[in-house]
Design an enzyme around this catalytic site. Structure first.
Site, PDB file in Angstrom:
ATOM      1  N   ALA A  89       7.643  98.112   1.141  1.00 28.96           N
ATOM      2  CA  ALA A  89       8.620  98.255   0.045  1.00 28.96           C
ATOM      3  C   ALA A  89       9.181  96.868  -0.280  1.00 28.96           C
ATOM      4  O   ALA A  89       9.391  96.053   0.627  1.00 28.96           O
ATOM      5  CB  ALA A  89       9.745  99.186   0.474  1.00 28.96           C
ATOM      6  N   HIS A 132      -0.197  78.768  -0.705  1.00 26.72           N
ATOM      7  CA  HIS A 132       0.584  79.967  -0.387  1.00 26.72           C
ATOM      8  C   HIS A 132       1.734  79.513   0.505  1.00 26.72           C
ATOM      9  O   HIS A 132       1.719  79.726   1.716  1.00 26.72           O
ATOM     10  CB  HIS A 132      -0.324  80.975   0.334  1.00 26.72           C
ATOM     11  CG  HIS A 132       0.277  82.336   0.494  1.00 26.72           C
ATOM     12  ND1 HIS A 132      -0.055  83.182   1.515  1.00 26.72           N
ATOM     13  CD2 HIS A 132       1.194  83.001  -0.250  1.00 26.72           C
ATOM     14  CE1 HIS A 132       0.617  84.316   1.395  1.00 26.72           C
ATOM     15  NE2 HIS A 132       1.384  84.225   0.340  1.00 26.72           N
ATOM     16  N   SER A 191      11.646  84.783   5.317  1.00 30.23           N
ATOM     17  CA  SER A 191      12.821  84.725   6.192  1.00 30.23           C
ATOM     18  C   SER A 191      13.065  83.297   6.688  1.00 30.23           C
ATOM     19  O   SER A 191      14.203  82.918   6.958  1.00 30.23           O
ATOM     20  CB  SER A 191      12.708  85.718   7.348  1.00 30.23           C
ATOM     21  OG  SER A 191      11.598  85.422   8.133  1.00 30.23           O
ATOM     22  N   CYS A 220       4.605  87.429   7.604  1.00 28.33           N
ATOM     23  CA  CYS A 220       4.670  86.702   8.882  1.00 28.33           C
ATOM     24  C   CYS A 220       5.857  85.752   8.954  1.00 28.33           C
ATOM     25  O   CYS A 220       5.855  84.785   9.715  1.00 28.33           O
ATOM     26  CB  CYS A 220       3.382  85.926   9.111  1.00 28.33           C
ATOM     27  SG  CYS A 220       1.989  86.991   9.502  1.00 28.33           S
ATOM     28  N   GLY A 221       6.874  85.975   8.125  1.00 26.17           N
ATOM     29  CA  GLY A 221       8.105  85.197   8.282  1.00 26.17           C
ATOM     30  C   GLY A 221       8.297  84.084   7.261  1.00 26.17           C
ATOM     31  O   GLY A 221       9.187  83.253   7.429  1.00 26.17           O
ATOM     32  N   LYS A 222       7.513  84.086   6.202  1.00 26.63           N
ATOM     33  CA  LYS A 222       7.624  82.984   5.231  1.00 26.63           C
ATOM     34  C   LYS A 222       8.972  83.042   4.504  1.00 26.63           C
ATOM     35  O   LYS A 222       9.704  82.059   4.476  1.00 26.63           O
ATOM     36  CB  LYS A 222       6.451  83.084   4.250  1.00 26.63           C
ATOM     37  CG  LYS A 222       6.366  81.946   3.253  1.00 26.63           C
ATOM     38  CD  LYS A 222       4.920  81.699   2.790  1.00 26.63           C
ATOM     39  CE  LYS A 222       4.202  82.928   2.322  1.00 26.63           C
ATOM     40  NZ  LYS A 222       4.667  83.428   1.027  1.00 26.63           N
ATOM     41  N   TYR A 234       0.815  98.059  -8.330  1.00 31.35           N
ATOM     42  CA  TYR A 234       1.421  97.221  -7.292  1.00 31.35           C
ATOM     43  C   TYR A 234       1.428  95.771  -7.785  1.00 31.35           C
ATOM     44  O   TYR A 234       0.376  95.236  -8.189  1.00 31.35           O
ATOM     45  CB  TYR A 234       0.647  97.351  -5.973  1.00 31.35           C
ATOM     46  CG  TYR A 234       1.171  96.380  -4.927  1.00 31.35           C
ATOM     47  CD1 TYR A 234       2.414  96.580  -4.337  1.00 31.35           C
ATOM     48  CD2 TYR A 234       0.457  95.234  -4.580  1.00 31.35           C
ATOM     49  CE1 TYR A 234       2.923  95.671  -3.422  1.00 31.35           C
ATOM     50  CE2 TYR A 234       0.959  94.326  -3.653  1.00 31.35           C
ATOM     51  CZ  TYR A 234       2.189  94.548  -3.079  1.00 31.35           C
ATOM     52  OH  TYR A 234       2.700  93.646  -2.181  1.00 31.35           O
ATOM     53  N   LYS A 274      -0.592  86.390  -7.282  1.00 28.45           N
ATOM     54  CA  LYS A 274      -1.728  85.962  -6.475  1.00 28.45           C
ATOM     55  C   LYS A 274      -3.032  85.832  -7.271  1.00 28.45           C
ATOM     56  O   LYS A 274      -3.994  85.264  -6.789  1.00 28.45           O
ATOM     57  CB  LYS A 274      -1.927  86.950  -5.325  1.00 28.45           C
ATOM     58  CG  LYS A 274      -0.779  86.914  -4.330  1.00 28.45           C
ATOM     59  CD  LYS A 274      -0.576  85.499  -3.880  1.00 28.45           C
ATOM     60  CE  LYS A 274       0.347  85.363  -2.686  1.00 28.45           C
ATOM     61  NZ  LYS A 274       1.464  86.245  -2.576  1.00 28.45           N
ATOM     62  N   ARG A 319       0.353  84.853  13.045  1.00 23.58           N
ATOM     63  CA  ARG A 319       0.824  85.897  13.956  1.00 23.58           C
ATOM     64  C   ARG A 319      -0.102  85.835  15.155  1.00 23.58           C
ATOM     65  O   ARG A 319      -1.166  86.449  15.173  1.00 23.58           O
ATOM     66  CB  ARG A 319       0.720  87.238  13.227  1.00 23.58           C
ATOM     67  CG  ARG A 319       1.527  88.371  13.798  1.00 23.58           C
ATOM     68  CD  ARG A 319       1.424  89.571  12.869  1.00 23.58           C
ATOM     69  NE  ARG A 319       2.461  89.550  11.848  1.00 23.58           N
ATOM     70  CZ  ARG A 319       3.600  90.235  11.925  1.00 23.58           C
ATOM     71  NH1 ARG A 319       3.841  91.014  12.964  1.00 23.58           N
ATOM     72  NH2 ARG A 319       4.496  90.168  10.965  1.00 23.58           N
TER      73      ARG A 319
HETATM   74  C1  SPV Z   1       1.808  88.570  -0.314  1.00 23.09           C
HETATM   75  O1  SPV Z   1       1.255  89.637   0.003  1.00 23.09           O
HETATM   76  O2  SPV Z   1       1.473  87.475   0.159  1.00 23.09           O
HETATM   77  C2  SPV Z   1       2.900  88.573  -1.292  1.00 23.09           C
HETATM   78  C3  SPV Z   1       3.077  89.743  -2.102  1.00 23.09           C
HETATM   79  O3  SPV Z   1       3.558  87.597  -1.451  1.00 23.09           O
HETATM   80  S1  SPV Z   1       1.805  89.866  -3.258  1.00 23.09           S
HETATM   81  O4  SPV Z   1       2.372  89.663  -4.560  1.00 23.09           O
HETATM   82  O5  SPV Z   1       1.277  91.184  -3.075  1.00 23.09           O
HETATM   83  O6  SPV Z   1       0.799  88.861  -2.999  1.00 23.09           O
HETATM   84 MN    MN Z   2       2.567  85.879  -0.528  1.00 27.32          MN
END
Ligand code: SPV
Ligand code: MN
Length: 642
Positions: free
Chosen positions: A402, A265, A293, A289-291, A237, A246, A434
């Site tokens: 997904a 973030h 969009s 949570c809408g970042k 993943y 991250k 949220r």
């Molecule tokens: C998040 O979960 O905040 C993402 C996807 O942006 S990830 O790469 O899994 O962190």
């Molecule tokens: Mn993220």
């Protein structure tokens, strides 16, 4: 730049050669030359040590040429980690059923003896953790190729740039990095031999016949902050395996704290205002949570959707996108609500879909605005309607988490300043959780400190599908980055407060909440598109073009201004009764929220600055004062103009 003395340079070159010679039998002549162009012995040392530990069949050095990037793409398909879809350039990748999101339990900081991290952070003794993860990585690349990628986090050759190096045995991971990050090989070649960089070692581990990591119980993602190194194993993943997302972000937060800037973030977007002006906002929202969009609102421009570096440049806050692509959530993307991204996802060009349903070469996801097929291939293999997991729960056609991976430049609304080495001036910062019960949909803080503390540090949110934990549990999520903060949380807050105090022009801080519900019916009080109105209102507030009302929790919009904006932006009638419902200050819910934040920081964060409790307490006093006059639920119309 100072030149190295001849003797020193000879010693360094000797070391370089020593490390390269260790891996000489596993690299081609061309790759040997590519490595020789980099003068930093630590680069060669890291690659040699990774190879020694993981024992790959051979090593491929990617110097970011078009041919190499194409080769990586092809290998991702040839090995079966990705499968081609019908539209040219589109591929699909599947992660295993237990590898569908960031794994908080498997992700730990390696803490050297004597070091202290907040209790809230998942951690393990460094020696113990290193021994464990190295034993899992031992010989993990047997019979496979180790791919070496160099990236630039942030635009290259800028004050923001941080260099990164990843060794991985996953062509999918290497391919994702081509789309998500700027190339870094040239900058490595042109750097001084002692330039620091972040290091990531990843192995997908044992794979099953579908090329999916087969031992999820042996998944480990360990962050060795004392060596700026990340180890990730038995996972694919992208949030766990693409180290520069991250994982490197956690290391960058430490660096930012030491150096007095912010690694966040946050998305960055350009918002159009009256008279042709454009105002840049950064926005921190927990995952799902809408970042994205918000950053993708039609008619505005997107500069970044996930991670930002923000620095004080000539006393103003300037920010860049650490990445140059999006690893975004597909759920809910449809042609009506998200025309720009939908078009990019259905046109030829490079896109990796993950954990969708595939039927006849076409990817399907939840909420895409059409009926989904009754069978196909998904993350559980062949899927049919009614298929159940081992606990008897129905398996959805596509996973909620997904995702798609696409370059920002593929989007019509990509901001032209994306590659500006000086970034853009951030005039406003929004924090959004949220929160179904307490905060109003949009409010402006009374000051930098009030906003950072009450909207950022005390941000509360309900958990979502982006991590593997239970959904819908409320928790404090400091600056929406709680999962990634790698230093004591109090210190992180202090750094933030100081950062703002040193600016001549501070960004204006806003709190947003897209998830407020009616207390009785439980219905959401806003439609998803309403966020566009809040964004336009914030833009006007930055320039002081509209007034606001002084509520106990912040400055809230006046009805007349929103009414005009609803008509202009959404061509929608905005009813007074809706305004009153949405902007009523709910005193009991807000007092309870303050209490939860205090408890969290008191119990879990031993270095919380006093200022945090003082400012929260002032908010409490304002709420109690207002309750004396107006009762528990206070209509916005009771408040005076600022
Ligand atoms: C998040 O979960 O905040 C993402 C996807 O942006 S990830 O790469 O899994 O962190
Ligand atoms: Mn993220």
């Amino acid at each position: 730049m100072p030149m190295m003395s001849g003797a020193r340079s000879r010693v360094k070159n000797k070391m370089v050669n020593e490390y390269i010679s260790k891996i000489r039998s596993k690299i081609s002549k061309d790759d040997y030359l590519k490595l020789s162009r980099i003068k930093n012995p630590k680069v060669h040392q890291f690659i040699a040590e990774c190879a020694e530990l993981c024992n790959p069949r051979d090593i491929f050095i990617c110097s970011d040429t078009a041919d190499e990037l194409e080769y990586i793409r092809r290998m991702a398909i040839e090995t079966g980690e990705e499968k081609p879809l019908a539209i040219p350039g589109h591929t699909v990748h599947f992660d295993g059923p237990y590898d569908q999101g960031r794994d908080r339990r498997a992700t730990k900081y390696l803490v050297p003896k004597g070091d202290n991290l907040s209790k809230a952070l998942n951690q393990i003794d460094r020696d113990e953790g290193l021994a464990e993860v190295k034993s899992l990585l031992k010989n993990s690349m047997n019979g496979r190729t180790m791919i070496v990628r160099f990236v630039s986090l942030g635009p290259p050759r800028s004050i923001f740039t941080i260099l990164g190096l990843q060794c991985t045995d996953s062509w999918y991971v290497a391919h994702s990095e081509s789309i998500l990050f700027r190339p870094g090989y040239e900058e490595f070649c042109n750097s001084e031999p002692d330039r620091p960089f972040l290091k990531v070692l990843h192995s997908a581990g044992k794979l099953d016949e579908n090329m999916v990591s087969a031992e999820p119980d042996k998944k480990r993602i360990y962050i060795d902050y004392s060596e700026d190194t990340i180890y990730s194993v038995n996972t694919q993943y992208a949030g766990n395996s693409v180290g520069f997302k991250k994982l490197a972000f956690r290391l960058a937060i430490r660096k930012a704290n030491q150096e007095g800037w912010l690694a966040e973030h946050m998305m960055i977007m350009g918002v159009h205002g009256p008279g042709g002006r454009k105002t840049y906002f950064a926005g921190a929202f927990p995952s799902a949570c809408g970042k994205t969009s918000t950053a993708m609102l039609p008619g505005e421009t997107i500069l970044g959707d996930d991670i930002a570096y923000i620095r004080n440049v000539n006393s103003v806050a300037r920010g860049v996108n650490v990445e140059c692509g999006i690893f975004g959530i597909l759920k809910g993307i449809n042609p009506k609500d998200d025309p720009v991204i939908y078009k990019a996802l259905t046109s030829p060009g490079e896109v990796i879909f993950s954990n969708v349903l595939v039927k006849d070469g076409k990817p399907y996801w939840l909420g895409m605005g059409c009926e989904l097929p009754k069978d196909g291939i998904n993350y559980t293999g062949y899927w049919w309607e009614g298929k159940k997991d081992e606990h008897g729960n129905p398996i959805p056609p596509a996973h909620k988490n997904a995702r798609y991976t696409i370059s920002l430049k593929r989007l019509e609304n990509c901001d032209p300043e994306l590659e500006n080495p000086m970034g853009v001036e951030i005039r406003g910062i929004m924090y959004g959780g949220r929160d179904s019960k307490a905060y109003v949909p949009v409010q402006q803080s009374f000051s930098w400190e009030h906003g950072i503390i009450c909207y950022g540090a005390a941000l509360e949110t309900e958990t979502t599908f982006a991590t593997l934990d239970k959904e819908g549990v409320p928790e404090i999520n400091m600056m929406s980055a709680q999962d990634f903060i790698s230093i004591p949380l109090g210190q992180n807050l202090r750094n933030y407060l100081e950062f703002g105090r040193k600016l001549k022009r501070q960004p204006i801080i806003f709190g947003v909440n897209y998830f407020l519900r009616d207390l009785e019916t439980g219905e959401y009080l806003n439609a998803p598109e309403d966020k566009h109105v809040w964004v336009k209102w914030m833009e006007l507030r930055v320039h002081r073009d509209v007034g606001a009302l002084r509520a106990p929790t912040g400055l809230i919009p006046k009805y007349d201004d929103l009414k005009v904006l609803f008509r202009k932006v959404l061509d929608k009638e905005y009813k007074k009764e809706d305004y009153i419902k949405q902007f009523t200050i709910r005193v009991p819910e807000n007092l309870a929220k303050i209490k939860r934040a205090e408890n969290f920081y008191r119990d879990k964060v031993s270095d919380t600055p006093d200022e945090f409790f003082q400012i929260l307490n002032q908010q409490r006093e304002r709420l109690i004062e207002a309750r004396k006059k107006f009762g528990d639920y206070i209509s916005p119309e009771k408040f005076e103009e600022e």
